[in-house]
Structure formats: C-alpha cells, structure tokens
Enzyme design. Structure first.
Site, PDB file in Angstrom:
ATOM      1  CE1 TYR A  10      -3.410  -2.819   0.463  1.00  6.35           C
ATOM      2  CE2 TYR A  10      -2.007  -3.512   2.275  1.00  6.35           C
ATOM      3  CZ  TYR A  10      -3.033  -3.770   1.393  1.00  6.35           C
ATOM      4  OH  TYR A  10      -3.667  -4.966   1.437  1.00  6.35           O
ATOM      5  CE1 TYR A  20      -7.362  -6.591   2.159  1.00 10.32           C
ATOM      6  CE2 TYR A  20      -6.707  -8.614   3.278  1.00 10.32           C
ATOM      7  CZ  TYR A  20      -6.481  -7.644   2.320  1.00 10.32           C
ATOM      8  OH  TYR A  20      -5.371  -7.732   1.518  1.00 10.32           O
ATOM      9  CG  ASP A  68     -10.989 -14.955   4.151  1.00  6.13           C
ATOM     10  OD1 ASP A  68     -10.054 -15.538   4.731  1.00  6.13           O
ATOM     11  OD2 ASP A  68     -10.828 -13.960   3.418  1.00  6.13           O
ATOM     12  CE  LYS A 121      -2.923 -12.103   6.584  1.00  2.03           C
ATOM     13  NZ  LYS A 121      -4.167 -11.686   5.961  1.00  2.03           N
TER      14      LYS A 121
HETATM   15  C1  LIG Z   1      -4.561 -11.494   4.608  1.00  2.00           C
HETATM   16  C2  LIG Z   1      -5.931 -11.924   4.259  1.00  2.00           C
HETATM   17  C3  LIG Z   1      -6.252 -12.310   2.931  1.00  2.00           C
HETATM   18  C4  LIG Z   1      -5.252 -12.240   1.804  1.00  2.00           C
HETATM   19  O1  LIG Z   1      -4.169 -13.064   1.992  1.00  2.00           O
HETATM   20  P1  LIG Z   1      -2.782 -12.787   1.191  1.00  2.00           P
HETATM   21  O2  LIG Z   1      -1.919 -13.938   1.563  1.00  2.00           O
HETATM   22  O3  LIG Z   1      -2.277 -11.467   1.708  1.00  2.00           O
HETATM   23  O4  LIG Z   1      -3.124 -12.736  -0.252  1.00  2.00           O
HETATM   24  C5  LIG Z   1      -7.539 -12.729   2.697  1.00  2.00           C
HETATM   25  N1  LIG Z   1      -8.460 -12.787   3.669  1.00  2.00           N
HETATM   26  C6  LIG Z   1      -8.183 -12.445   4.939  1.00  2.00           C
HETATM   27  C7  LIG Z   1      -9.243 -12.557   5.988  1.00  2.00           C
HETATM   28  C8  LIG Z   1      -6.919 -11.982   5.274  1.00  2.00           C
HETATM   29  O5  LIG Z   1      -6.646 -11.604   6.529  1.00  2.00           O
END
Ligand SMILES: *Cc1c(COP(=O)(O)O)cnc(C)c1O
Length: 424
Positions: free
Chosen positions: A18, A144, A245, A274
């Site tokens: 960013y 997000y 997610d 992550k």
């Molecule tokens: C970080 C994140 C993503 C994206 O993951 P990247 O490895 O950065 O592409 C998607 N969803 C959530 C909830 C996240 O915290």
C-alpha cells in the site's frame, strides 16, 4: 551494502504494501529475527506485536520449524504438482480435512489466490448445476478478503477503494457490517436484514462470503457467532453456498482452532493461509465439502480449472505440517487465553488516553480504536521507542502477538500501544 545504501535503493525501487513509488518514508531495516524479537540493522530489538501479519504464531527461527524446512530441503524444495504428488502435501491436506471436517483441499500460494479459488468453486458449482445466473456474492461491510480483483470486490467498499475501481470490480451484494461485540446480544433487526437480503437475491447469489467472528484488515471488529449460525441456516434455506475466510483467524488466533468453532457451524467452502506455515513460507488452502466437489464434477467441464505453478510446494507443506504439529502438541488454547488476559490488563490504561474510542480484546488479538486517523509514522516510532513493532492502520492500533510471547512482553506491547495512541 551499508544500511544507508540499502534504504536508498529500497525507497527508489522497491514497492512496499500500500505504498507510493518512490517511497516517502524509510522502512526499518531488519537483519534477523528470533523468538518474538525482530532485530534491526542498527542493533535495536523489537518485540513483534504483529506476528508478521497474523502468520508467525510460534515466533521466528523456531527450532522445530527450522528443522522441518532443512529436512525437506535435503529431499527437494519443489516439484510441480501436475501429475506428481508427495508426502508433505498429502499429509497436510489430510490434516486440514481432519481439523475442519471438510472433504477436499486445493493448495495455493497466497490467501488472495485461495479466495479466488473459493469463488471459482462456487461459481462453477452453480454453472455445473445449470444455474449460471447464480454468480454474485453477498457479504457484510467491514470485511477484507485480499487484494486481487475477486477478493477486492467483497472487501469493505470504503476501505477497499471500490470508487477507484467502479466499472472494473464485479458488483457484489453488501449488507451493513454485523453489530459489534463477541458477547453482545443478537440484534433481531440485523438477522432480518441478513434474511431479507439473502432471500431477495437468492436467484443470483452463488455464495455468501464472510470472515467468521473477527473482521481483520477491514476494521478489526468482532461479532457474535450467532450471526454465523443464522447465515448457515439462511444459506441452506435459499440454496446459497457459504464461504468462511479463515485466513487471519485460523489456527487458534481467536481462542478456537478456527473461528467457526465458536459457532459450531461449518461452511461449504473455506480458506486458510497466513499462520498455516507458522509464517515461514507463502501457502494457503481452499477447502470444500463433498457436495461442492461433486457438483463441479458433474458439470460440462468436470474439473476445477486452476493450477498454480508452485501448488503444493513441498517446503511450505513440510513447515505447515510442523507448525500444525507444534500447535497440536502444546496447550495452544491455554497460551492464547493467557495472552488474552495479559492483553486485557495491558490495554486497559489505553481507555483513558485522549482520542481513544474503544479498546477490545478477543483471543490473542488486542485492538485500540481511535476517534481519528492514526498518524502512522508518529505512532510507529512511539512504539519502536518502547521496543515494540506495531503496524497501525486507519484509526486502529492493534496487536496479535505470537502465542509464545511471555507475559512481560505482552505487558510491554500494551505500554507501546498506549504510547502509540498518545503519539498518533
Ligand atoms: C490477509 C488476508 C487475505 C489475503 O491473503 P494474502 O496472503 O495477503 O493474499 C484474505 N483474507 C483475509 C481474511 C486476510 O486476513
């Protein structure tokens, strides 16, 4: 190269998350990291309050994780996954199936890609079932899901810069953000909003996609697991798939192995990333249940047409196996609860700092929300002066430290957050 030369080249050529180009402020130059500490090139040591964005749950240079990578390196660092397979990936997928109760796993190289794959699964499922009109997604605001285009389309429309991308992003269905508070009583009015929107759009909805319990980079907000139970029922009633997610929340962060466990419901499709590899390597996974896979397999094109070059990367899979093994071999829930109560105590003084609007803690996540935009440079350097690495954004100064963070270090993170709130 000395530090000055490196930072000069960094500012001139290297894009950071960013960030503008050329860079306007210097990054901190890191030389190494060990345990919960990041060592800067100038010799300062910082307690990592961020787990490198939710990932490094066991800290850095963990002997078991280091050994897992070294051991795998001695066999192979990578082979293609088309037509070939290997034990690290197979074991990882079997473990993820066991942990989540879902049936099938698609490995990819980042969270955003795993969300792309999740969306592709859902859209293809409905195409295969002869209902191609079901191709939109519904989500709540404040979310997000990553930075590639499908994920961006379901990010919060304000934070996700949807105005910039008008005409480019697919237009999804948004409902207001869920009422805040993990323990807050359920708002029947909000349940009506969810029910109304899903019912009204069911003919065009492929899926509802949300972050369960914790909305991360969209605003660091917590909500009642009851809303997830409601979503599960509504999706079943209206023939809409449900996607969770768990890229940020997976592997214990919220106090449950997966945030969905607070609600006792399972989605049809789920993303993890992550902390999957303990923060060592870039790997993510999309899981689905047998119904979704069968639906896709009965279609005109009976395959999931996706195949990243580095799919199933053995180094990533090996360290993911080791990280999950570490987690399961320790009382991770006890450690997360310990950090949670440490954060509650450590962040309490921030409540009385001028400009602080809210302080909230869930699992090993602590959030201080200001009533104004944070001055990131001032807040970050105030935290660094206290020996802590933080990365505030918008009106939020927050922490999700590694699970191995000692009580004294948790207290120091609290002091640094208070200092950052005063400075920013
Ligand atoms: C970080 C994140 C993503 C994206 O993951 P990247 O490895 O950065 O592409 C998607 N969803 C959530 C909830 C996240 O915290």
């Amino acid at each position: 190269m000395n530090a000055g030369e490196l930072l000069g080249l960094d500012r001139a050529h290297v894009w950071h998350p960013y960030g503008p180009m050329p860079g306007v402020r210097d990054s901190y130059l890191v030389s190494s990291a060990e345990g919960v500490r990041i060592r800067l090139a100038d010799g300062r040591e910082l307690i990592d309050g961020m787990s490198s964005w939710w990932a490094a749950i066991h800290g850095y240079r963990h002997p078991v994780l280091d050994e897992a990578v070294r051991d795998q390196l001695g066999r192979m660092s990578h082979v293609m996954f088309g037509g070939l397979t290997h034990e690290p990936a197979v074991r990882l997928c079997a473990t993820l199936v066991e942990l989540t109760g879902l049936d099938h796993v698609f490995l990819s190289d980042s969270g955003s890609v795993s969300v792309e794959v999740a969306v592709k699964m859902c859209l293809q499922y409905w195409r295969s079932r002869g209902r191609p009109a079901k191709r939109r997604l519904l989500t709540w605001r404040g979310g997000y899901h990553g930075d590639t285009f499908q994920p961006m389309s379901v990010c919060d429309p304000e934070g996700g810069m949807h105005r910039l991308w008008a005409g480019v992003l697919p237009e999804q269905v948004f409902v207001p953000e869920p009422p805040g508070g993990f323990d807050a009583p359920v708002d029947p009015g909000y349940l009506d909003v969810l029910a109304g929107a899903i019912e009204r759009h069911s003919d065009e909805l492929a899926a509802v996609i949300v972050e369960p319990v914790v909305q991360g980079a969209g605003g660091m907000r917590f909500h009642s697991p009851e809303y997830l139970r409601a979503l599960r029922e509504l999706c079943d009633a209206h023939q809409v798939l449900l996607v969770f997610d768990e890229i940020a929340t997976g592997f214990g962060r919220s106090g449950a192995m997966f945030a969905m466990d607070h609600a006792g419901v399972r989605p049809d499709v789920m993303c993890v990333g992550k902390a999957l590899t303990g923060g060592y390597l870039s790997m993510a996974a999309t899981l689905c249940d047998a119904g979704v896979a069968e639906g896709i397999s009965r279609g005109e094109l009976p395959v999931l047409a996706h195949g990243p070059t580095f799919m199933g990367n053995p180094l990533g899979a090996a360290v993911a196996n080791a990280s999950i093994g570490l987690l399961r071999g320790t009382d991770w829930a006890g450690e997360v609860a310990r950090i949670s109560s440490g954060l509650r105590a450590a962040l309490e003084p921030a409540r009385s700092v001028q400009g602080v609007r809210d302080v909230r803690v869930l699992g090993a996540i602590g959030v201080v929300q200001l009533d104004h935009e944070v001055d990131i440079t001032a807040a970050t350097s105030a935290a660094v002066a206290q020996g802590v690495w933080l990365r505030p954004f918008r009106d939020l100064i927050y922490t999700m430290p590694p699970y191995v963070t000692a009580d004294a270090d948790v207290a120091q993170i609290g002091d640094a957050i208070a200092a950052a709130a005063k400075a920013g």
